[in-house]
Every structure is written in structure tokens, then in C-alpha cells.
Design an enzyme around this catalytic site. Structure first.
Site, PDB file in Angstrom:
ATOM      1  CE  LYS A  27     -33.906 -21.429  11.491  1.00  0.00           C
ATOM      2  NZ  LYS A  27     -34.871 -21.453  10.346  1.00  0.00           N
TER       3      LYS A  27
ATOM      4  CD  GLU B 132     -21.660 -24.875  14.683  1.00  0.00           C
ATOM      5  OE1 GLU B 132     -22.650 -25.464  14.211  1.00  0.00           O
ATOM      6  OE2 GLU B 132     -21.324 -23.731  14.328  1.00  0.00           O
ATOM      7  CG  ASP B 133     -24.560 -27.953  11.606  1.00  0.00           C
ATOM      8  OD1 ASP B 133     -23.853 -27.059  12.116  1.00  0.00           O
ATOM      9  OD2 ASP B 133     -25.296 -27.749  10.628  1.00  0.00           O
TER      10      ASP B 133
ATOM     11  CG  ASP C 136     -17.899 -24.529   4.993  1.00  0.00           C
ATOM     12  OD1 ASP C 136     -16.857 -24.555   4.345  1.00  0.00           O
ATOM     13  OD2 ASP C 136     -19.013 -24.397   4.456  1.00  0.00           O
TER      14      ASP C 136
ATOM     15  CE  LYS D  47     -19.272 -29.204   3.059  1.00  0.00           C
ATOM     16  NZ  LYS D  47     -20.040 -28.157   2.328  1.00  0.00           N
TER      17      LYS D  47
ATOM     18  CG  ASP E 247     -30.266 -24.943   5.792  1.00  0.00           C
ATOM     19  OD1 ASP E 247     -29.111 -24.939   6.277  1.00  0.00           O
ATOM     20  OD2 ASP E 247     -30.784 -23.930   5.287  1.00  0.00           O
TER      21      ASP E 247
END
Ligand code: PRP
Length: 186
Positions: free
Chosen positions: A49, A105-106, A109, A137, A165
Site C-alpha cells: 500500500k 515504491e515508497d 529498506d 535507508k 505506516d
């Protein structure tokens, strides 16, 4: 006017203006790179999401024709599965073969999600395959992955807002903020 922060928020890492300015810059570069393609040749694929806000803002700032599609992924959470294993729970509606595919993509990681997506979409004979990622990151990376269009590098802190989130909360904050450690260390 001061912004009133929710109780669980430590501080704002990237404010709304900073994010919007960077998204505009990314959209300008992407519009230049994909100039000349027809609508059906350029497919944005958002990863649900987390990417839904970034996708909406980025796509609306593109000046080149494009289609929008989405996929949904889930991590295997049982211990029998390998670390970082990802599975697809919703695929694109559009066929990616012969299209120029830009995965949206947000955050990257560990890199396992993007590695999976490169493998899956790479096998489908796209005309090209690139990635636009808002946040990275680098300190968390476990596998090397290429990000073609990156918004910001951030430290290894838990961030929420702008699609991201914590337990499905805070996704619609207009900024990206650090969560108070007491929230996730409970
Ligand atoms: C987040 C994010 C990426 C993935 C990146 O998704 O949206 O898809 O993790 O992590 P990785 O580089 O370690 O693979 P998440 O599983 O939190 O789902 P969501 O987007 O539905 O919130």
C-alpha cells in the site's frame, strides 16, 4: 501556523513542501527520460500500500503520457520461509511485455522487495524496467539493488506518513515523520 503533531510523532523529518518540491524534480527528470512514448508504452506500477500517495503525486506531475497500475505484495511471516521472502497477492491488470515499466515504491529498506520485483518483472520481457523510490535507508540494505530515481536518503529510524505506516496508521499524514520509539518498543 504551527502544525499540531499526533502524540506518537517525535518530529517531522521531511515536511510537505520539501517532499512536494522533490517529487516535482523527480517528475521533471522522468518526463524528460520517457519523452516521446505513447500512453500504452509507458506503465507506472505502484507497490501497495505504501506507494499510493507518492504514486498519485508523481503521476499527476508527469508531462508525458502514461498508464497507472498497481501490485500488492506480502512478506512471508512464518519462520519456515526464507528471510526477506516476498509473494505477490495482486498482480498488474496490464501486460508488461514490450512496455517501459517504472516501478513506484515508497521506500527501499533491506532491498528484498525491489530485488523480487526486478526478478518478476524482468522475466516478463518489458521494453525497459526502472524504479522510482521516494525514500532509501542505506544503513538497512541487505541486498544491493539499483534505484534509478531516488527522492531522499534517510537514517535508520521508523518513519510514517506520506503513505508509510505503523500498524496501518499515519499513512495519510502529508509529511514524513519519526515515530516516538516508545510506540514501537512496547
Ligand atoms: C514496505 C515498502 C516496501 C518494502 C521495502 O512495505 O512499501 O514495499 O517495505 O522493504 P524492503 O526493502 O526491506 O523489502 P510494507 O511491507 O511495509 O507494506 P505496505 O507498503 O503495505 O505498508
Amino acid at each position: 501556523m504551527d502544525i499540531i503533531l499526533p502524540n506518537s510523532i517525535e518530529r517531522i523529518l521531511l515536511d510537505e513542501a520539501t517532499i512536494q518540491q522533490r517529487v516535482q524534480q523527480m517528475a521533471d527528470i522522468i518526463s524528460t527520460d520517457y519523452a516521446g512514448l505513447r500512453n500504452e508504452e509507458f506503465l507506472l506500477v505502484g507497490v501497495l500500500k505504501g506507494s499510493f500517495i507518492f504514486m498519485a503525486d508523481l503521476a499527476r506531475r508527469l508531462t508525458v503520457p502514461h498508464r497507472v497500475d498497481f501490485i500488492a505484495l506480502s512478506s512471508y511471516e512464518d519462520s519456515a520461509a526464507a528471510t526477506g521472502a516476498v509473494r505477490m497477492i495482486m498482480d498488474t491488470r496490464a501486460d508488461v511485455a514490450r512496455r517501459h515499466v517504472l516501478i513506484v515504491e515508497d521506500i527501499v529498506d533491506t532491498g528484498y522487495t525491489l530485488q523480487y520485483l526486478y526478478r518478476i518483472f524482468g522475466a516478463r520481457q518489458p521494453a525497459s524496467l526502472r524504479t522510482a523510490v521516494l525514500l532509501s535507508k542505506p544503513d538497512r540494505r541487505e541486498v544491493e539493488v539499483t534505484v534509478d530515481y531516488l527522492g531522499f536518503q534517510i537514517p535508520d529510524v521508523w518513519v510514517v506518513g506520506y503513505g508509510l505506516d505503523y500498524a496501518d496508521r499515519f499513512r495519510t499524514l502529508p509529511y514524513i515523520a519519526m515515530l516516538k520509539p516508545s510506540v514501537y518498543e512496547k
